[in-house]
Design a protein around this motif. Sequence first.
Motif, mmCIF file in Angstrom:
data_model
loop_
_atom_site.group_PDB
_atom_site.id
_atom_site.type_symbol
_atom_site.label_atom_id
_atom_site.label_comp_id
_atom_site.label_asym_id
_atom_site.label_seq_id
_atom_site.Cartn_x
_atom_site.Cartn_y
_atom_site.Cartn_z
ATOM 1 N N UNK A 48 0.837 -1.206 0.000
ATOM 2 C CA UNK A 48 0.000 0.000 0.000
ATOM 3 C C UNK A 48 0.869 1.252 0.000
ATOM 4 N N UNK A 49 1.925 1.235 0.824
ATOM 5 C CA UNK A 49 2.834 2.380 0.856
ATOM 6 C C UNK A 49 3.477 2.605 -0.512
ATOM 7 N N UNK A 50 3.887 1.522 -1.153
ATOM 8 C CA UNK A 50 4.523 1.635 -2.466
ATOM 9 C C UNK A 50 3.554 2.212 -3.494
ATOM 10 N N UNK A 51 2.330 1.710 -3.504
ATOM 11 C CA UNK A 51 1.333 2.209 -4.456
ATOM 12 C C UNK A 51 1.057 3.688 -4.204
ATOM 13 N N UNK A 52 0.944 4.080 -2.934
ATOM 14 C CA UNK A 52 0.732 5.497 -2.612
ATOM 15 C C UNK A 52 1.902 6.351 -3.094
ATOM 16 N N UNK A 53 3.121 5.841 -2.968
ATOM 17 C CA UNK A 53 4.308 6.579 -3.435
ATOM 18 C C UNK A 53 4.277 6.749 -4.953
ATOM 19 N N UNK A 69 3.781 15.451 1.576
ATOM 20 C CA UNK A 69 3.344 14.238 0.904
ATOM 21 C C UNK A 69 2.167 13.636 1.662
ATOM 22 N N UNK A 70 1.385 12.782 1.019
ATOM 23 C CA UNK A 70 0.302 12.090 1.733
ATOM 24 C C UNK A 70 0.848 11.264 2.893
ATOM 25 N N UNK A 71 0.033 11.106 3.913
ATOM 26 C CA UNK A 71 0.470 10.365 5.099
ATOM 27 C C UNK A 71 0.764 8.912 4.776
ATOM 28 N N UNK A 72 0.195 8.383 3.684
ATOM 29 C CA UNK A 72 0.421 6.984 3.319
ATOM 30 C C UNK A 72 1.802 6.753 2.724
ATOM 31 N N UNK A 73 2.527 7.844 2.418
ATOM 32 C CA UNK A 73 3.838 7.722 1.772
ATOM 33 C C UNK A 73 4.930 7.872 2.827
ATOM 34 N N UNK A 74 5.726 6.829 3.081
ATOM 35 C CA UNK A 74 6.781 6.925 4.098
ATOM 36 C C UNK A 74 7.982 7.701 3.575
ATOM 37 N N UNK A 75 8.733 8.290 4.485
ATOM 38 C CA UNK A 75 9.924 9.054 4.092
ATOM 39 C C UNK A 75 11.058 8.135 3.669
ATOM 40 N N UNK A 76 11.312 7.082 4.440
ATOM 41 C CA UNK A 76 12.401 6.148 4.144
ATOM 42 C C UNK A 76 11.867 4.722 4.181
ATOM 43 N N UNK A 92 -9.632 14.284 -12.390
ATOM 44 C CA UNK A 92 -8.962 14.857 -11.223
ATOM 45 C C UNK A 92 -7.455 14.773 -11.331
ATOM 46 N N UNK A 93 -6.789 15.663 -10.595
ATOM 47 C CA UNK A 93 -5.347 15.581 -10.378
ATOM 48 C C UNK A 93 -5.023 15.610 -8.888
ATOM 49 N N UNK A 94 -6.041 15.409 -8.061
ATOM 50 C CA UNK A 94 -5.904 15.480 -6.607
ATOM 51 C C UNK A 94 -5.258 14.194 -6.100
ATOM 52 N N UNK A 95 -4.057 14.316 -5.537
ATOM 53 C CA UNK A 95 -3.326 13.137 -5.098
ATOM 54 C C UNK A 95 -4.066 12.400 -3.988
ATOM 55 N N UNK A 96 -4.874 13.098 -3.200
ATOM 56 C CA UNK A 96 -5.608 12.441 -2.108
ATOM 57 C C UNK A 96 -6.645 11.479 -2.660
ATOM 58 N N UNK A 97 -7.429 11.932 -3.639
ATOM 59 C CA UNK A 97 -8.434 11.063 -4.241
ATOM 60 C C UNK A 97 -7.781 9.925 -5.012
#
Length: 418
Positions: free
Chosen positions: A261-266, A386-393, A313-318
Amino acid sequence: MFALIDCNSFYASCERVFRPDLRRTPIVVLSNNDGCVIARSAEAKQWVKMGQPYFQVKDVLRRHGVVAFSSNYALYGDMSQRVMSVIEGMVPALEVYSIDEAFADLSGVPGDLKRLGRDIRERVLQYTGIPVGVGIAGTKTLAKLANHAAKRWQEQSGGVVDLRDPGHRDWVLKRCEAADVWGIGPRMAAHLRGLDIRSAWDLAQADPRSLGQQFSVVIEKTVRELAGTPCLALEEVEPPRQEICCSRMFGKRLTERAPIRQAVASYVMRASEKLRAQQSLARKLRVSIRTGMFNPDEAKYANGVVVQLPYPTDDVRLLTRMAIEALDRVFREGFKYSKAEVLLLELCQRGEYTDDLFAASQPLKSGRLMSVLDGVNGRWGSGTLRPAAVPALPDWGMRRELMSNSFTTQVSGLWQVR
């Protein structure tokens, strides 16, 4: 009149700019997860072929003193922008064709064009440290071939070849194979050999209409351009893409849903940045995942799903929410996943689509929020917001154990002189 300016061994040259100690050392650059060789300096070509898996040639490279680097796309992208801005300041119009090459329109430029080509080489090298070759001709296809000749006979040409003179053009055409011509791939070259067309000269002398009828209008234009008839114009503005894809191999096999899920969000975040950069909206998205396909001891699985978005849309949240829901539909327990892909489909430009009067549309505040997001990340670096679903590292990120510093894009990667 066109010029084709192409960086020499671009990825390897970028690594050398900040490592002058490697100026004469053979260098290779590796693909994602340090998989295959995707770039070689001239000195390394005798030891390794393009596309060879790194694990197969690692010992050979070490034995011959070849230095390997992981792909550093942030560095390469920034160095490319620097090279293109230098060239843009010296020519009337520029078409950036790829990360390491560009066509320049020299029509009506007074003076010695070959001298201008040398000036471009010298200034790009002085300002960026990247060596380039320059090919000049009356068509884009001939300019591309002239650039090939500039690299092939670099000592004699000084890195600049001008094919405006018919004698020089015929000399190069007779000494280059048809496969060296822009747009002639290995399969087409094999077809042409069956017609006894082996050299670029043979191709230039062929009947363009009959080859066009036999193969395609692209081949017909190529033949006409080799003969000196311009068929391709300079494209200063890149047309918007019809699809935007972000796909990466994981740094390790993933078996749980959360890291995927994190990867897809990234990937959605990166794809949506490209979407907004070209002022487009997406109507659909596709999410797919797959396992490794070459290990006989691993179970195989691959699946994807297309999702209709509630409105363009171009909204990254949606986009992130819809992509994660799509992932949940195709994810299956018990597999070792190696790759995920996000594809934005049915793109349209703002104001270029007509919808039902009562259909939902993207709220104005979403557009304003995305503008703020891009503004902050543009100023302070990608991923600052960035969206909260995207980890920093992420621990599933690509393996890049041999990566150099991001010398030009990260404060932590700046050169240190002691």
